[in-house]
Design an enzyme around this catalytic site. Structure first.
Site, PDB file in Angstrom:
ATOM      1  N   HIS A 138     -39.803 -21.851 -18.545  1.00  8.60           N
ATOM      2  CA  HIS A 138     -39.534 -22.488 -17.193  1.00  8.60           C
ATOM      3  C   HIS A 138     -39.665 -21.635 -16.178  1.00  8.60           C
ATOM      4  CE1 HIS A 138     -37.169 -25.541 -14.996  1.00  8.60           C
ATOM      5  NE2 HIS A 138     -36.354 -24.256 -14.414  1.00  8.60           N
ATOM      6  N   ASN A 144     -38.931 -23.195 -24.706  1.00  7.10           N
ATOM      7  CA  ASN A 144     -39.542 -23.747 -23.791  1.00  7.10           C
ATOM      8  C   ASN A 144     -39.595 -22.604 -22.691  1.00  7.10           C
ATOM      9  OD1 ASN A 144     -40.316 -25.494 -21.581  1.00  7.10           O
ATOM     10  ND2 ASN A 144     -38.252 -25.261 -20.754  1.00  7.10           N
ATOM     11  N   ASN A 146     -50.558 -21.959 -20.302  1.00  7.10           N
ATOM     12  CA  ASN A 146     -49.503 -21.420 -21.365  1.00  7.10           C
ATOM     13  C   ASN A 146     -50.010 -21.775 -22.862  1.00  7.10           C
ATOM     14  OD1 ASN A 146     -47.412 -19.912 -20.175  1.00  7.10           O
ATOM     15  ND2 ASN A 146     -47.208 -21.681 -18.923  1.00  7.10           N
ATOM     16  N   MET A 153     -43.502 -31.949 -19.594  1.00  3.48           N
ATOM     17  CA  MET A 153     -42.592 -32.571 -18.797  1.00  3.48           C
ATOM     18  C   MET A 153     -41.639 -33.726 -19.013  1.00  3.48           C
ATOM     19  SD  MET A 153     -43.484 -30.202 -16.555  1.00  3.48           S
ATOM     20  CE  MET A 153     -42.551 -30.532 -15.068  1.00  3.48           C
ATOM     21  N   LYS A 154     -41.609 -33.815 -20.496  1.00  2.40           N
ATOM     22  CA  LYS A 154     -40.586 -34.961 -20.938  1.00  2.40           C
ATOM     23  C   LYS A 154     -39.111 -34.197 -21.357  1.00  2.40           C
ATOM     24  CE  LYS A 154     -43.522 -38.313 -20.433  1.00  2.40           C
ATOM     25  NZ  LYS A 154     -43.539 -39.203 -19.398  1.00  2.40           N
ATOM     26  N   ILE A 155     -38.230 -35.188 -21.329  1.00  2.00           N
ATOM     27  CA  ILE A 155     -37.122 -34.414 -21.819  1.00  2.00           C
ATOM     28  C   ILE A 155     -36.510 -34.957 -23.066  1.00  2.00           C
ATOM     29  CG2 ILE A 155     -34.467 -34.247 -21.402  1.00  2.00           C
ATOM     30  CD1 ILE A 155     -35.032 -34.366 -18.449  1.00  2.00           C
ATOM     31  N   LEU A 156     -36.644 -34.073 -23.996  1.00  3.13           N
ATOM     32  CA  LEU A 156     -36.588 -34.652 -25.452  1.00  3.13           C
ATOM     33  C   LEU A 156     -35.033 -35.021 -25.756  1.00  3.13           C
ATOM     34  CD1 LEU A 156     -38.596 -31.536 -27.096  1.00  3.13           C
ATOM     35  CD2 LEU A 156     -39.063 -34.047 -27.159  1.00  3.13           C
ATOM     36  N   GLY A 211     -52.202 -26.575 -19.114  1.00  2.00           N
ATOM     37  CA  GLY A 211     -52.067 -25.956 -20.398  1.00  2.00           C
ATOM     38  C   GLY A 211     -52.675 -24.610 -20.565  1.00  2.00           C
TER      39      GLY A 211
HETATM   40  C1  GAR Z   1     -45.604 -23.774 -15.984  1.00  2.00           C
HETATM   41  O1  GAR Z   1     -45.240 -23.022 -14.925  1.00  2.00           O
HETATM   42  C2  GAR Z   1     -44.333 -24.085 -16.632  1.00  2.00           C
HETATM   43  O2  GAR Z   1     -43.186 -23.038 -16.456  1.00  2.00           O
HETATM   44  C3  GAR Z   1     -43.669 -25.205 -15.988  1.00  2.00           C
HETATM   45  O3  GAR Z   1     -44.929 -25.960 -16.057  1.00  2.00           O
HETATM   46  C4  GAR Z   1     -46.121 -25.243 -15.744  1.00  2.00           C
HETATM   47  C5  GAR Z   1     -47.289 -25.555 -16.728  1.00  2.00           C
HETATM   48  O4  GAR Z   1     -48.246 -24.797 -16.576  1.00  2.00           O
HETATM   49  N1  GAR Z   1     -42.970 -25.925 -16.881  1.00  2.00           N
HETATM   50  C6  GAR Z   1     -41.945 -26.687 -16.536  1.00  2.00           C
HETATM   51  O5  GAR Z   1     -41.906 -26.928 -15.218  1.00  2.00           O
HETATM   52  C7  GAR Z   1     -41.079 -27.609 -17.412  1.00  2.00           C
HETATM   53  N2  GAR Z   1     -39.917 -28.026 -16.854  1.00  2.00           N
HETATM   54  P1  GAR Z   1     -49.709 -24.820 -17.739  1.00  2.00           P
HETATM   55  O6  GAR Z   1     -49.829 -26.132 -18.188  1.00  2.00           O
HETATM   56  O7  GAR Z   1     -50.969 -24.171 -16.914  1.00  2.00           O
HETATM   57  O8  GAR Z   1     -49.151 -24.012 -18.970  1.00  2.00           O
END
Ligand code: GAR
Length: 194
Positions: A114, A112, A22, A95-98, A20
């Site tokens: 990525h 999103n 982000n 990490m789920k695909i909607l 979390g």
């Molecule tokens: C981030 O690097 C984000 O870009 C990635 O997971 C991490 C979450 O970090 N997302 C994906 O890989 C989505 N496919 P956080 O929980 O510290 O924000």
């Protein structure tokens, strides 16, 4: 698209599954006067997600949906989002695909972040793949969510240099720092064209 008049902020939900960082960064951004979004709901697919603590700290409503039965949970989430008058969704390490149906209900209103320079490295293990392919750069991308995985229109990207001694872990750390810079910028771009 959603209008931001400057009078009232766009009611936003954040979806997470893990750390979390982000989410925390977006909360801080949302509290700035210039921010077009107000975060009023957190959805987590993981009851152990570290990021849940930020919802508690900043008094943001939180809901956990484990997606054991995706159809059932998505129905519940949609109901909950409508009840809370949510107009915009930011996926932040979700990490789920909607499903197509879910996305249809929020067409053009889900974004999103990525950890790669899309269209390169959709899906998982992006840092490992970039290093393995001896790429000179990796980076991160904020994009609209469509029913095709990591394929919606790109809003903003940031390049990050890969150095020889980078590991997937060190690269992830560098990219994450840049995610924190571009996610708020991308949101500003969406709503205010700045
Ligand atoms: C981030 O690097 C984000 O870009 C990635 O997971 C991490 C979450 O970090 N997302 C994906 O890989 C989505 N496919 P956080 O929980 O510290 O924000």
């Amino acid at each position: 698209m959603i209008k931001f008049t400057g009078l009232s902020k766009v009611n936003t939900a954040i979806f997470i599954s893990g750390t979390g960082s982000n989410f925390k960064n977006l909360i801080k951004f949302s509290l700035l006067k210039k921010s077009p979004i107000k975060i009023s709901l957190l959805v987590s697919s993981n009851s152990q997600a570290k990021g849940l603590k930020y919802a508690t700290k900043y008094k943001i409503k939180k809901k956990i949906f484990k997606f054991k039965n995706q159809l059932v949970d998505e129905k519940k989430i949609l109901h909950y989002l409508k009840k809370n008058k949510i107009n915009f969704i930011c996926l932040a390490g979700f990490m789920k695909i909607l499903s197509k149906n879910f996305i249809k209900n929020f067409k053009g209103k889900i974004v999103n972040i990525h950890p790669s320079l899309l269209p390169k490295y959709k899906g998982l293990n992006t840092h490992y793949r970039a290093i393995k392919n001896k790429d000179k750069f990796s980076g991160c991308t904020v994009h609209y969510v469509t029913s095709k995985l990591d394929s919606g229109k790109i809003i903003l990207q940031k390049k990050v240099k890969i150095i020889k001694k980078d590991t997937p872990f060190s690269l992830a750390k560098k990219v994450l720092k840049n995610e924190h810079k571009i996610y708020p910028k991308a949101i500003m771009k969406i709503f205010t064209n700045l």
